[in-house]
Design an enzyme around this catalytic site. Structure first.
Site, short mmCIF file in Angstrom:
data_model
loop_
_atom_site.label_atom_id
_atom_site.label_comp_id
_atom_site.label_asym_id
_atom_site.label_seq_id
_atom_site.Cartn_x
_atom_site.Cartn_y
_atom_site.Cartn_z
N ILE A 21 22.87 32.58 -52.44
CA ILE A 21 22.11 32.43 -51.20
C ILE A 21 21.75 30.98 -50.92
O ILE A 21 21.20 30.68 -49.86
CB ILE A 21 20.85 33.32 -51.17
N GLY A 22 22.10 30.09 -51.83
CA GLY A 22 21.83 28.67 -51.61
C GLY A 22 22.41 27.83 -52.73
O GLY A 22 22.69 28.34 -53.81
N GLY A 25 22.46 20.05 -55.20
CA GLY A 25 23.14 19.18 -56.13
C GLY A 25 22.95 19.55 -57.58
O GLY A 25 23.83 19.33 -58.41
N MET A 26 21.80 20.16 -57.91
CA MET A 26 21.50 20.45 -59.31
C MET A 26 21.53 21.94 -59.65
O MET A 26 21.63 22.29 -60.82
CB MET A 26 20.12 19.91 -59.69
N ALA A 27 21.43 22.81 -58.65
CA ALA A 27 21.29 24.23 -58.95
C ALA A 27 21.92 25.09 -57.87
O ALA A 27 22.16 24.64 -56.75
CB ALA A 27 19.82 24.58 -59.10
N LYS A 44 17.11 30.65 -59.40
CA LYS A 44 17.63 29.29 -59.32
C LYS A 44 18.24 28.99 -60.69
O LYS A 44 17.54 28.93 -61.69
CB LYS A 44 16.51 28.30 -59.00
N ASP A 138 8.48 16.61 -51.74
CA ASP A 138 9.75 16.77 -51.02
C ASP A 138 9.58 17.73 -49.85
O ASP A 138 10.32 18.70 -49.70
CB ASP A 138 10.85 17.25 -51.97
#
Length: 187
Positions: A21-22, A25-27, A44, A138
């Protein structure tokens, strides 16, 4: 994408990974089924090359701890953290919908009423985290999830920092957040 014809991959002998679902860059984030509690969750899963990096391991664990200690209607709840098959993961509340960035991209500009409604919810979640001693670091439309009935939840405390660690005179080579969303004083 997870293979839909075979039995879904099982993470930690408990979570069936159903679909992607997404991704960042890292996960990669998956919609999954918690087979023990029989509920849908979001997982995640840190990419393999980052899971083997001790610094990322600490940061990912910190994200889980920061988020797990926050309990608010406008913040995604963290349920679990673990390590399986050489990869770190965080299990979170699953909320159907899309992030605010994609919602605006697909539907266009929000009405003033809808914008104010979502902004108040975002402020409530971020304000709660701040009062609990956590700075998100963020804030951007990608990190606000919006359900079909216009409920908003803040997510991705991956680079959040504890207020106690922030020194106004601090000088650092580390960049916290997404440059296109930095406040002028951060830049």
């Amino acid at each position: 994408m997870v293979n839909q014809t075979a039995e879904p991959p099982l993470l930690n002998h408990r979570y069936s990974l159903l679909e992607t679902i997404g991704a960042g860059g890292m996960a990669v984030v998956y919609k999954a089924k918690d087979r023990m509690l029989e509920r849908m969750v979001a997982i995640k899963l840190l990419r393999q090359d980052y899971s083997n990096n001790e610094a990322f391991h600490r940061q990912f664990h910190l994200e889980a701890k920061n988020s797990a200690n926050l309990s608010h209607a406008n913040i995604i709840t963290v349920h679990d953290f673990g390590y399986d098959a050489g990869r770190l993961f965080i299990v979170m509340e699953y909320m159907p919908g899309k992030d605010l960035k994609n919602m605006i991209r697909q539907n266009g500009q929000l009405s003033i009423a809808d914008g104010v409604h979502l902004l108040l919810q975002a402020c409530a979640g971020v304000g709660y985290a701040h009062r609990a001693g956590i700075v998100h670091c963020d804030i951007k439309p990608h990190n606000f999830l919006v359900s079909p009935d216009m409920r908003l939840k803040v997510t991705d405390f991956g680079i959040a920092r504890a207020l106690a660690t922030i020194n106004p005179n601090e000088k650092s080579d580390e960049i916290w957040g997404s440059p296109q969303y930095f406040s002028p004083e951060q830049a």
